[in-house]
Design an enzyme around this catalytic site. Structure first.
Site, PDB file in Angstrom:
ATOM      1  N   LYS A  38       0.841  -1.180  -0.103  1.00  0.00           N
ATOM      2  CA  LYS A  38      -0.033  -0.015  -0.059  1.00  0.00           C
ATOM      3  C   LYS A  38       0.894   1.237   0.083  1.00  0.00           C
ATOM      4  CE  LYS A  38      -4.142   1.973   0.385  1.00  0.00           C
ATOM      5  NZ  LYS A  38      -5.174   1.885  -0.334  1.00  0.00           N
ATOM      6  N   ASP A  50      -5.986  -2.019   4.424  1.00  0.00           N
ATOM      7  CA  ASP A  50      -6.204  -2.820   3.403  1.00  0.00           C
ATOM      8  C   ASP A  50      -5.283  -4.039   3.120  1.00  0.00           C
ATOM      9  OD1 ASP A  50      -7.952  -0.870   2.712  1.00  0.00           O
ATOM     10  OD2 ASP A  50      -6.550   0.183   1.160  1.00  0.00           O
TER      11      ASP A  50
END
Length: 214
Positions: A38, A50
């Site tokens: 990320k 995430d």
């Protein structure tokens, strides 16, 4: 040395995180070693949320790179654009740190799926956007779109931005999860499939039909 693919979306909440995990899983099933990264995460603390979704979809535990912050060098608390999130915490985003993190991962994995924050033109400081960074690195892009109303416009603008900056399109992922208006979704998929075949003949068109999240 592995290959870096940059995953971005036409907008927020288009399913970019789900698509990143889904594509990582697909590559793993083909026998490749895959890690997701990320670029910047906002709206959480600690390990980027995430990445937690990615690992769950990949069927693996959090890696040492996750725990050391290599897979997400910047995590900010406030759920907003990276440039504002950094400003609120009186921090600066150093792209050299992100580059170094990606370089470390490329040495170990066949594929690094680097997920951005929001769409291509999201700023990470007062002057530069994600699009500038991807153009500088010349990462092939995986663009995630969907069948919601307005997707054709947003998708074509994103594709044209890539063309303008000379960024190669690796694939367009059409996310059907969760299901929306079937009439709009079917027409949008047909239109975009034809558009990509004509204007990006060397790129892939992928469709996410359904996702199982435990």
């Amino acid at each position: 040395m592995g290959k870096v693919l940059f995953v971005t979306g036409i907008d927020t909440d288009v399913g970019k995180t789900i698509a990143t995990g889904w594509y990582a899983q697909k590559l793993m099933q083909q026998g490749f070693s895959v890690i997701t990264q990320k670029m910047i995460q906002t709206g959480c603390q600690g390990i980027a949320e995430d990445l937690i979704v990615h690992r769950k979809m990949q069927g693996i535990s959090l890696t040492e790179e996750d725990k050391k912050g290599i897979t997400c060098p910047y995590v900010f608390n406030y759920p907003c654009s990276p440039h504002l999130a950094a400003k609120l915490e009186k921090r600066e985003i150093d792209l050299k740190l992100i580059e170094a993190s990606t370089a470390a991962l490329v040495k170990k994995y066949d594929y690094v799926l680097l997920e951005g924050a929001g769409g291509l033109c999201v700023p990470y400081n007062n002057e530069e956007t994600t699009l500038d960074y991807v153009a500088e690195q010349q990462y092939p892009v995986i663009l995630v779109t969907s069948g919601k109303l307005g997707s054709i416009n947003h998708t074509l603008l994103s594709l044209q931005a890539c063309q303008t900056k000379g960024i190669p399109l690796h694939s367009l992922i059409y996310n059907l999860y969760p299901r929306g208006d079937e009439i709009i979704s079917a027409e949008t998929q047909d239109f975009l499939r034809r558009y990509v075949a004509k204007h990006f003949p060397n790129s892939q068109f992928e469709v996410i039909e359904e996702i199982q999240l435990d």
